[in-house]
Each structure stands twice: as structure tokens, then as C-alpha cells.
Design a protein around this motif. Structure first.
Motif, mmCIF file in Angstrom:
data_model
loop_
_atom_site.group_PDB
_atom_site.id
_atom_site.type_symbol
_atom_site.label_atom_id
_atom_site.label_comp_id
_atom_site.label_asym_id
_atom_site.label_seq_id
_atom_site.Cartn_x
_atom_site.Cartn_y
_atom_site.Cartn_z
ATOM 1 N N GLY A 195 -63.341 -60.233 -14.666
ATOM 2 C CA GLY A 195 -64.628 -60.913 -14.619
ATOM 3 C C GLY A 195 -65.720 -60.078 -13.993
ATOM 4 N N GLU A 196 -65.342 -58.994 -13.358
ATOM 5 C CA GLU A 196 -66.324 -58.117 -12.727
ATOM 6 C C GLU A 196 -67.138 -57.394 -13.802
ATOM 7 N N ASN A 197 -68.426 -57.247 -13.551
ATOM 8 C CA ASN A 197 -69.277 -56.568 -14.523
ATOM 9 C C ASN A 197 -69.452 -55.110 -14.134
ATOM 10 N N ILE A 198 -68.887 -54.246 -14.944
ATOM 11 C CA ILE A 198 -69.003 -52.812 -14.692
ATOM 12 C C ILE A 198 -70.281 -52.307 -15.355
ATOM 13 N N ASP A 199 -71.050 -51.583 -14.596
ATOM 14 C CA ASP A 199 -72.342 -51.117 -15.090
ATOM 15 C C ASP A 199 -72.136 -49.851 -15.948
ATOM 16 N N ILE A 200 -71.954 -50.064 -17.205
ATOM 17 C CA ILE A 200 -71.676 -48.961 -18.126
ATOM 18 C C ILE A 200 -72.871 -48.009 -18.207
ATOM 19 N N ALA A 201 -74.071 -48.590 -18.181
ATOM 20 C CA ALA A 201 -75.268 -47.762 -18.302
ATOM 21 C C ALA A 201 -75.357 -46.755 -17.143
ATOM 22 N N LYS A 202 -75.035 -47.233 -15.950
ATOM 23 C CA LYS A 202 -75.113 -46.327 -14.799
ATOM 24 C C LYS A 202 -74.006 -45.279 -14.833
ATOM 25 N N ILE A 203 -72.854 -45.682 -15.268
ATOM 26 C CA ILE A 203 -71.761 -44.698 -15.363
ATOM 27 C C ILE A 203 -72.127 -43.626 -16.374
ATOM 28 N N LYS A 204 -72.709 -44.069 -17.466
ATOM 29 C CA LYS A 204 -73.111 -43.106 -18.479
ATOM 30 C C LYS A 204 -74.195 -42.164 -17.946
ATOM 31 N N GLU A 205 -75.106 -42.772 -17.194
ATOM 32 C CA GLU A 205 -76.168 -41.961 -16.606
ATOM 33 C C GLU A 205 -75.578 -40.906 -15.671
ATOM 34 N N LEU A 206 -74.595 -41.357 -14.895
ATOM 35 C CA LEU A 206 -73.926 -40.442 -13.984
ATOM 36 C C LEU A 206 -73.193 -39.345 -14.760
ATOM 37 N N ALA A 207 -72.484 -39.783 -15.800
ATOM 38 C CA ALA A 207 -71.717 -38.815 -16.590
ATOM 39 C C ALA A 207 -72.636 -37.775 -17.218
#
Lengths: 102, 932
Positions: free
Chosen positions: B693-705
Motif C-alpha cells: 500500500g505504500e506509494n513509491i515515488d517512481i518519478a523521483k527514483i527516475k530523476e535520481l537514476a
């Protein structure tokens, strides 16, 4: 969608020669056939599994987790997709044989 | 059923103004039959037919008759109206019985036709016919009438306007004729009613003793005066008599019909066309009765009884059967009508069931009648010229048609529901024998599955069944199969949770489908998944079909919004969020399993999802390839997820990286995230502990990557530039806690950095370089350590404070590392994709699940069903044999490295800590020795 389903359902009804029956009867027969195909796949799969795999399948079934069950069946039965279709087809064939309809 | 050849029918004369010639011929024929001279009253004929005397005369002439003068009427012989009844009762000329009956039948028929006639001219023609018949029946009527004598084939000698020569005009008054008409009509009506009344008694109680049983009282009592000579019954009374027939039938006819209808001594009684089954009024009557079934308060048995009673009026087995079949067809048409216009179907389910029930109850009656009819043929000899007044199509009897149209293939005989269910039962019985051989627990297991299947709402079961039926039938890629499969997609998937599959493939934005509550039973869905791959392949083969699917999706946007979700919770009201998410997982797994069918996605997404990149097979992807497969900003963690999987699926899916290179890029991203996991939605702060149920911030991970740069290269380029040796090292890497601990303790007291370095060693040339983690030293850590160390460095390192720090941090980090190792070990055994779906724990912290379990209990866990000890999480965890095996493996590996054995009640956590401590001490000793 309902119309599309009715069209599909109608084709299945004609294919199985159930046109002369009431809607309720058709529903029951199709549902029963589905159940039989369903069980045929399960039973056939269990028959080719080892005893321990059968035990594990029952536990997985209790988990009510489709992905686990799907992965398990695919891992235990070679080419499970075709296996399932063939077993389902066998039920339809048996059904039609009862009326000598091919 | 075969029947004897029918005697050809002669056409029934229908006198009307358009058929004067036939009317005249009919009248003349009557005279010829009796050998009597032809006597015609042209004036009367003119009046009744509406034709002029000239026209009648001309017609007669054209017919080849010569018309002569008749004797003059003798007025003094005319009979007064008052005298008529008495004389009528005693015909002056006695007819033989056959002739009397024959004329009576024709009169009855004519009167009935007169009642039905709408056209005035037709009525007059029939009146003329009636008059002639009446005169024939009551010759005394002609005593006062001048007669004509015919001279066959002689031409008329002269013509007069208004009256032909030799033909008397107005030989008796209209007044007398009218009185006769009225009385005869009343008499005929009374006669019919008498017959109906008689029929009631016969039908209800048999012919043997009809008079002993009184007629059923009706709402409108029958006036006894109806049968007096001059009484003309009211129409309501006639209807009352007819109603009596039905009322009586409704009471007990169902039982009486089969036995009494086909008695050997049975002979057909006279019947009028009104009772003929092909008469429109008869059919209308049937429809009226049957339509009562659509009224909610109607008793179906009453309707069935009424239909049977009406059929019984045919008084013949074959006609009875034909009537029942006609009624069945009417019911069938009504049912089909309801089916063909469902949107206009305002009738209740009960009404439809009522119609079905009618057919079910009528069918045995028809079959019984059909069977008996073989010994009770219609006695056509009783009818003049082999003609009955029943317009029965022999085909109706010989080849009765089905209620509902037969299947398209005429060579395929229709099958009964009973036989069909019998066939299914046979299949089930055969399988039951096979299940028995599997053992009792499997009988229960199969029954459990069956029970779950039956608990699925009917529409879902039909969707599943139709899908399997259509695809098992259409397997092999035949065109028909493909088309059928296509329609399966268009239909059945809208009824099961699979409906979201195409949406996810075709329109990546439609992520809200993940929250669907359309969940079907797990095993059925799992099996359906195996069918679904073929459906998708079938669809992928046709661009038009793919377009159609896209159109469908565009037309049904509500399928993916929350509004729709709120409309459907009643389907599975008890579904938990976890179950919903598990179902979501199943959907995602289908996506993965059917990735080979991505043509459909490519085709359909061309116009709708411009941000989606195509699958790349290039070995050196450009930095743009880092774009995620689905343009989503966040991802909701489902059961079985872990960050490695999420990153690989949501960030690196289109990177073109595989195997060790994919692992390298993944670990580089994870390492970068480790600085602040909460920033990316990992609320625990532990990358190994994400929650459902936790929302993982994909956009931020991508930004980091995207921001990661290693020697001037992004993570994709870095991974692709790995040497073969590095790839091999990663692929063959088998984590060893002892090595990790050794590397950590021998490198730097800063175990976090050291551990990162160690972790990066899994990925070969990972992020373990100065550009990403600047604190990681290029030089051997031992050199740096020596900068702060005295010559007696061993003592410094071994100081209590430092030792304590090392111990506490080391233990925590080793726990973490052990957790990773355990996972890696599992993955190495079972593969990385989706393996964590096997773990039933809510989070992914395996360590927490196993640390409190006594090591000794693991032996018991090895025995199925014997894991009473340990926490609930441990039970849940260890119930999976694969996970249990992995636990054994990691413990075994540690024991081998340390040579230690668990104490009697030592938990896994304590035992591992002890082993790590021992390893650490050994490593420290080793370092001291090296340093020294």
C-alpha cells in the motif's frame, strides 16, 4: 459489451447445439461445462504431479492467490498453456460425443 | 411420426360478392345432389348477393344454364308467421339422417362465417347461402314459394329488367324471411352452446356418464331458456359457456386429458372452423391465454390447463398435439421477443420463468398426444370429399418444429436439456473416479475448488466458461478461432478482472485499474490466464481487431475511473485491500507472462500513448532508454513486491539491460537511494522494508537514476560497458557473510561505507566510485586506517570503545546483509522475477520473520504441518517450502564458515549474531596478524 457478449454466447450456444433450450438451461449448461473444463485441468494437472507437488498445490489453492497458483502450475506442468487448452478441449469433445456431434 | 396419406381436399366454397359464380354453383350443386329440380329466386339472390338480377341471370347463362319461367305463386298458400313454428317442427318432407346432418353442418358453418364476416356484401352472400340451406332443411318454407324448374343448358328466352323471365319475384315476404333468419340464428347459436356444454361434461368426466355430472357453474349463469325454441342467447351467455369449458379444464384437465382423450371408442365430433387450430381467432385465443403468464399474479398451472383444454376441443390426438405445439411456438416467440429486445424487456424474471414453465409442462402433453396419435388417426372418411374443416398442415404433425429455432446446422439434431445435463453428469462421474485415485484429501480439495467456482456470480462464470469454450474450440490459430478469441476479449474480460489487462497494455496511463475490485476466484483466474495468452496472440494478429479494442477502451473510460469502482463493490463486498492488490499482482503477472504479445501494445499505443517507448533490443541504448515503460509518477506496493523488482519493472524495463548488467544498474540506483529512502516513499527508511500500500515515488527514483554519473557515464552506459569478466563475476557472485564481515572490518570502522562498497562489489563496477559515493576510498582502506594508527595498531583497533562501536554497528549491518543474502540466495535458486511473490509476509524484511525462531525448530518445520513454534509471521514465512529451504541454506552456509553449532534453544537471530561475532573476531585477529 452486453451485445458483444450475447453474440459470443450465441455462437457458443450454436456450436454446442443448445439453441433449442431456454436461456436458463443454456446458462446452466455453459456454466457447468466451464466448471468441468476447469476441474478437468486441475485434476489432470494433479495426476501428472508428484505427491509432494500435489500437497503444495492444495496449500496454494487455500492461499487464494492466482499468481502463485499460476506460477506453480506453469512450473510443474510443461507447456501448461497448451496443456490447459487440450484438457478443456477434451471436455468439449466428450460433451459433443454424447450426441455424436463433431 | 408417419401418417397415412391424406385424401385431397376440395376447396371450401366461400360465397361473396367477388365470387358470384361459385356461390351460384354451390347452390345449384345442392339441388343436383338431391336430384331435385333447380329452383332459384333471382330477386332473393339479388337482394342477398348485392348483385342485380341481370347479372345473376347473365352469370347463370354463362355457366350454361337455361332459365325458364316458374309457376305463379299461389298467395293463398302462404303461411302466416304465427303458424310457422309448429310447421317447422314437423318438416313436410322427411330427410334422411345423413342429409339432415350434412345440411345442419353447412348451416352451422355458414352462420359462423356470417358472424365473422365484416364486409356487407359478404354477409349478404352468406345470408343467401343460409337461406337456401334453411329451405333445404325446412322444406315447408318453400310451400308458399313459387318454384323454378331448370332446363339445363338451355339459354334463357328473354330478359327483363329487375326480374328474369320465368323467375318469380318476391314469392314470399321479407318479413317472413327475417323472422326465419332470426330464429334460425338463435337456434344455431343455442346448438353451438349446447355442444360446448356437452363438451364440458365430456371433457371433464368422460363420455360414459356425462349426464350424471352437472356443469360447472360460471360467473354468468346460463339461462335455461337459451335452449327454448325462440330464445336468442346473449353473447355474454355464449361466452359464459365457453368459459365454463376452460374453468372446468383448469380444475382437473391435466390429469384427465391423456387418459380420456385417446380412448379407443373415441370418434371426432363435429368441429367448426372457429375451433380449427389455424383459424386466426383460435390462435388469438391461445395467445390471450398464454400472455396471462406475463401478469405477476397468474398461476402458470391455470394457463397450462386452459391451453390444454383449448387443445382438447380439437378432439383428436394429432390435432391436440398440433395445438400444443402451436401454443409452445407462441410461448417460444414471446421468449425470443423478450430476449431480442432486452432493453425493452420490462417483464420480470418470474414472467420469463413462467413462460419456460409453460413450455416444460406442455411438452410432455404434446409428446404424449403424439405418441397416442399413432393409433388414433383422423377419420377423414367422416368428412365430405375427404375434406375437413380443420386446416391442419400435416407437416405440423409429421415434423413438429422446435419451440425455438434449431441450430444453424440442419444436420445437427437438437438435443434436450435433460440429455445434455446427462452428458455432463457422465463426464463428471468419469472424473470422480480419477479424483478418487488421487486420495480423499484431493476429493475435498477439488470440492473446495468447485465450491469456490460456484460462488462466483453467474455472469462471471459464463464469462470464464465462454472464454475457455471458445478458445479450446478455436485453438490452433484458425481464423474462426481468432475471431472468436477476439470477441472473447471484447466480452468475457469485461466480466472478470482480466478486463484490465488490455487497458494496462494499451494505455499506460490507466493505472487506476490497479484498484479494481473485480476479483474472481484465484484458481479459475490462474487457469484463465493460461488461456489468455492465446487470446492476446490472436488479437495481435489483426490490426483491425487491435483498433477495435482501442476503440472499445476509448468508449469505456469509466472502466478505469473511481466512479466505476464505486459502482461495483457489491460483486465482492468482502474483498480486502490485500486481496485486491493480490489480484492486481495477478494482472501484472499476466502482463509479464504475455510480454511476447506486445505487438498489440505497440500497435494500439501508437496513437494513444506517445510517451511509451517501444521495446528495444539494442545493446547500447541511449540515455533516453532509461525512460520508464509506463509514464507513472508513483507506484503502490503490492504483496510480493520489492524495490529491486519495482526499479527493474518501472524504471529499467526498456533499458535493454538483462542479467548481470540489469543487476548492476539496479544496485547503483538502490545505492543512491540508500542515503534517504524516505525521500522516495520508503517510510521505514529501510530499502528492504517496503509495505503493501505504500506509494513509491517512481518519478523521483527516475530523476535520481538519471542524475547518476559514473566516470561520465550514466548507469545504463555503465552497465553496458561492463567487461565480460565483470559480468561473470556478478553472475557467479555468491554472497558470503564471512567475506562481507571480513571486508568490512578489515577496511574501515565506518561500516556503512564499507558495507556499501561491499554491496557494490556484487555489481562489479557499480556505484562504488568517487563520483557517486565520494567517501569510498580509492586506496586500500588499511592505508587510511594506518594513518590514524599507532605502530601498535592492533591495540588501538581492539580498544573497548572501538570494539563496542564496531560490534553494535556491525551486528545491525550484518543483519541487513544477511537479509540481502537470504534474498539473493533464494533468487539464485528460484530466479529473480517474481520470486518474492512466494513470500507471504506483509513486508519484505525476512530477517524479522525468522530471527525469533529457534534453530532447532527448523527440523520440525521440515515436516509438513509441524511448525507450531515461532511467531505467526514465521509460520507464514516458513509454510513456503522454498523459503524454508533458503533459510536452511543460509544457516548451513554460516555454520560451515564458522564451524559453530546452535545451542539447544538458540534462535536463528542469536545464532547468526553469534556466528557473525565469531567471524568478526576471527577477521580482526586476521587483520591484526596482517597488520602486524
Amino acid at each position: 459489451m452486453q451485445k458483444e457478449f450475447d453474440t459470443l454466447f450465441g455462437e457458443v450456444i450454436v456450436a454446442l447445439n443448445l439453441s433449442n433450450m431456454s436461456k436458463e438451461a443454456q446458462d446452466k449448461i455453459i456454466s457447468d461445462l466451464g466448471k468441468n473444463m476447469f476441474e478437468e485441468i486441475i485434476v489432470s494437472a494433479l495426476e501428472v504431479m508428484s505427491e509432494s507437488d500435489r500437497e503444495e498445490f492444495l496449500k496454494l489453492e487455500e492461499s487464494n492467490d492466482p499468481i502463485l497458483i499460476s506460477e506453480f502450475l506453469s512450473s510443474k506442468i510443461p507447456d501448461f498453456n497448451n496443456f490447459a487448452r487440450e484438457r478443456a478441449r477434451s471436455v468439449v469433445d466428450d460433451f459433443l460425443k454424447a450426441f455424436e456431434v463433431k | 411420426m408417419k401418417r397415412e396419406p391424406q385424401i385431397p381436399k376440395a376447396p371450401e366454397p366461400e360465397p361473396n360478392n367477388s365470387n358470384l359464380r361459385e356461390t351460384l354453383q354451390l347452390i345449384i350443386d345442392e339441388f343436383d345432389k338431391k336430384g331435385a329440380p333447380i329452383e332459384l329466386d333471382l330477386s332473393e339472390l339479388s337482394s342477398k348477393t348485392g348483385r342485380g338480377a341481370d347479372e345473376i341471370q347473365k352469370t347463370l347463362t354463362d355457366m350454361g344454364y337455361d332459365i325458364n319461367e316458374s309457376p305463379a305463386v299461389k298467395p293463398e298458400e302462404k303461411v302466416s308467421p304465427a303458424e310457422k313454428p309448429k310447421k317447422r317442427s314437423q318438416p313436410t318432407k322427411q330427410m334422411d339422417k345423413t342429409d339432415w346432418t350434412d345440411v345442419d353442418h353447412k348451416l352451422e358453418d355458414a352462420v359462423n362465417r356470417l358472424r365473422q364476416a365484416k364486409d356487407e356484401a359478404e354477409k349478404e352472400a352468406i345470408n343467401a347461402e343460409i337461406k337456401l340451406l334453411k329451405e333445404k332443411k325446412f322444406p315447408e318454407l318453400k310451400q308458399n314459394k313459387a318454384s323454378l324448374t331448370r332446363k339445363p343448358l338451355a339459354k334463357p328466352t328473354s330478359t327483363q329488367s329487375g326480374a328474369a323471365p320465368g323467375i318469380p319475384v318476391n314469392v314470399y315476404s321479407e318479413d317472413i324471411l327475417d323472422q326465419i333468419d332470426a330464429k334460425e340464428e338463435a337456434r344455431e347459436k343455442a346448438s353451438l352452446d349446447e355442444k360446448l356444454q356437452k363438451a364440458v361434461i365430456e371433457y371433464a368426466y368422460g363420455k360414459s356418464n356425462p349426464k350424471s355430472i352437472p356443469i360447472e357453474t360460471t360467473k354468468t349463469p346460463i339461462d335455461s331458456s337459451a335452449y327454448e325454441d325462440d330464445y336468442i342467447p346473449k353473447s355474454s351467455e355464449v361466452e359464459a359457456v365457453k368459459e365454463a369449458v376452460l374453468n372446468k379444464a383448469q380444475r382437473d384437465f391435466i390429469e384427465s386429458v391423456p387418459s380420456k382423450a385417446f380412448e379407443n371408442d373415441y370418434t371426432p365430433r363435429e368441429r367448426s372452423t372457429e375451433e380449427g387450430i389455424h383459424n386466426p381467432q383460435f390462435e388469438s385465443k391461445l395467445e390471450t391465454i398464454i400472455k396471462k403468464a406475463l401478469e405477476p399474479t397468474t398461476d402458470i398451472n391455470t394457463i397450462v390447463s386452459a391451453v390444454i383444454a383449448l387443445a382438447k376441443t380439437q378432439n383428436d390426438a394429432q390435432l391436440f398435439s398440433a395445438t400444443i405445439q402451436k401454443a409452445s411456438r407462441i410461448v417460444g416467440k414471446m421468449i425470443l421477443g423478450l430476449k431480442s429486445e432486452p432493453e425493452n424487456d420490462n417483464y420480470s424474471k418470474e414472467a420469463r420463468e413462467g413462460l419456460i414453465e409453460i413450455i416444460n409442462k406442455l411438452s410432455p402433453q404434446a409428446l404424449e398426444a403424439e405418441k397416442n396419435s399413432t393409433s388414433h388417426k383422423i377419420d377423414f372418411a367422416n368428412y365430405e370429399n375427404g375434406k375437413t374443416n380443420f386446416d391442419v398442415d400435416p407437416e405440423v404433425i409429421v415434423n413438429p418444429t422446435s419451440v425455438i429455432e434449431p441450430p444453424a446446422n440442419p444436420e445437427v439434431p437438437a438435443v434436450s436439456e435433460e440429455k445434455t445435463l446427462e452428458a455432463i453428469k457422465t463426464i463428471e462421474n468419469r472424473r470422480a473416479e480419477r479424483i478418487k485415485k488421487l486420495g480423499s484429501k484431493f476429493i475435498n480439495g477439488i470440492q473446495s475448488i468447485e465450491k469456490k467456482y460456484n460462488s462466483i456470480p453467474l455472469k462471471y462464470r459464463l464469462g470464464i466458461s465462454a472464454t475457455m469454450l471458445a478458445l479450446s474450440y478455436g485453438a490452433g490459430g484458425a481464423g474462426a478461432g481468432i475471431n472468436l478469441g477476439y470477441r472473447v476479449i471484447m466480452t468475457s474480460i469485461s466480466m472478470v478482472s482480466l478486463e484490465r489487462l488490455l487497458a494496462s497494455q494499451i494505455q499506460g496511463e490507466r493505472t487506476t485499474w490497479q484498484k479494481t475490485r473485480h476479483v474472481t476466484e484465484a484458481v479459475s483466474l490462474a487457469i484463465l490466464m493460461s488461456f489468455f495468452s492465446e487470446i492476446k496472440s490472436a488479437v495481435a494478429s489483426g490490426v483491425d481487431q487491435a483498433s477495435a479494442i482501442r476503440d472499445w477502451l476509448n468508449e469505456t473510460p469509466k472502466l478505469t475511473d473511481s466512479t466505476t469502482m464505486s459502482k461495483t463493490p457489491e460483486v465482492f463486498p468482502n474483498l480486502t485491500e490485500e486481496e485486491s492488490l493480490r489480484n492486481l499482482e495477478a494482472m501484472r503477472a499476466i502482463d509479464n507472462a504475455n510480454s511476447s504479445s506486445s505487438e498489440i501494445a505497440k500497435t494500439a499505443t501508437t496513437e494513444t500513448t506517445t510517451q511509451t517507448t517501444s521495446t528495444s533490443s539494442q545493446t547500447t541504448p541511449t540515455p533516453e532508454a532509461l525512460k520508464p515503460a509506463e509514464v507513472i509518477s508513483s507506484y503502490t506496493v503490492a504483496s510480493g513486491d520489492n524495490l529491486t523488482k519495482i526499479i527493474q519493472e518501472k524504471i529499467l524495463a526498456n533499458s535493454g539491460l538483462e542479467g548481470a548488467r540489469l543487476t548492476n544498474a539496479t544496485e547503483n540506483i538502490l545505492s543512491a537511494m540508500r542515503a534517504d529512502p524516505t525521500k522516495f516513499g520508503v517510510t521505514s527508511g529501510d530499502l528492504n522494508l517496503i509495505k503493501v500500500g505504500e506509494n513509491i515515488d517512481i518519478a523521483k527514483i527516475k530523476e535520481l537514476a538519471d542524475s547518476i554519473s559514473i566516470n561520465g557515464k550514466n548507469i545504463i552506459e555503465t552497465a553496458n560497458n561492463l567487461s565480460a569478466e565483470q559480468v561473470a563475476n556478478i553472475s557467479n557472485y555468491k554472497p558470503n557473510v564471512a567475506d562481507v564481515v571480513s571486508s568490512v572490518t578489515s577496511s574501515n570502522p565506518n561500516v556503512s561505507e564499507a558495507l556499501s562498497n561491499s554491496v557494490n562489489s556484487w555489481s562489479g563496477e557499480g556505484v562504488g566510485n568517487e563520483e557517486v559515493i565520494e567517501k569510498i576510498p580509492d586506496e586500500p582502506i588499511t592505508n587510511k586506517t594506518s594513518e590514524n594508527a599507532t605502530s601498535n595498531s592492533t591495540e588501538t583497533i581492539a580498544s573497548n570503545q572501538t570494539q563496542k562501536t564496531i560490534n553494535s554497528e556491525l551486528i545491525e549491518q550484518v543483519k541487513f546483509k544477511a537479509d540481502i543474502e537470504l534474498r539473493q540466495l533464494v533468487e539464485s535458486k528460484f530466479g529473480s522475477k517474481g520470486i518474492f511473490g512466494l513470500f507471504k509476509s506483509d513486508g519484505m524484511n525476512i530477517w524479522d520473520n525468522i530471527k525469533d525462531i529457534p534453530v532447532a525448530k527448523l527440523d520440525e518445520f521440515a515436516k509438513v504441518g509441524a511448525f507450531e513454534a515461532g511467531s505467526a509471521e514465521a509460520k507464514s514465512f516458513l509454510v513456503q517450502p522454498s523459503t524454508r529451504d533458503a533459510t536452511f541454506n543460509i544457516l548451513s552456509e554460516l555454520q560451515e564458515a564458522t564451524g559453530l553449532k546452535p545451542a539447544e534453544k538458540e534462535t536463528i537471530g542469536k545464532f547468526i549474531s553469534r556466528m557473525l561475532e565469531d567471524t568478526k573476531m576471527k577477521a580482526l585477529t586476521s587483520t591484526k596478524n596482517i597488520t602486524a
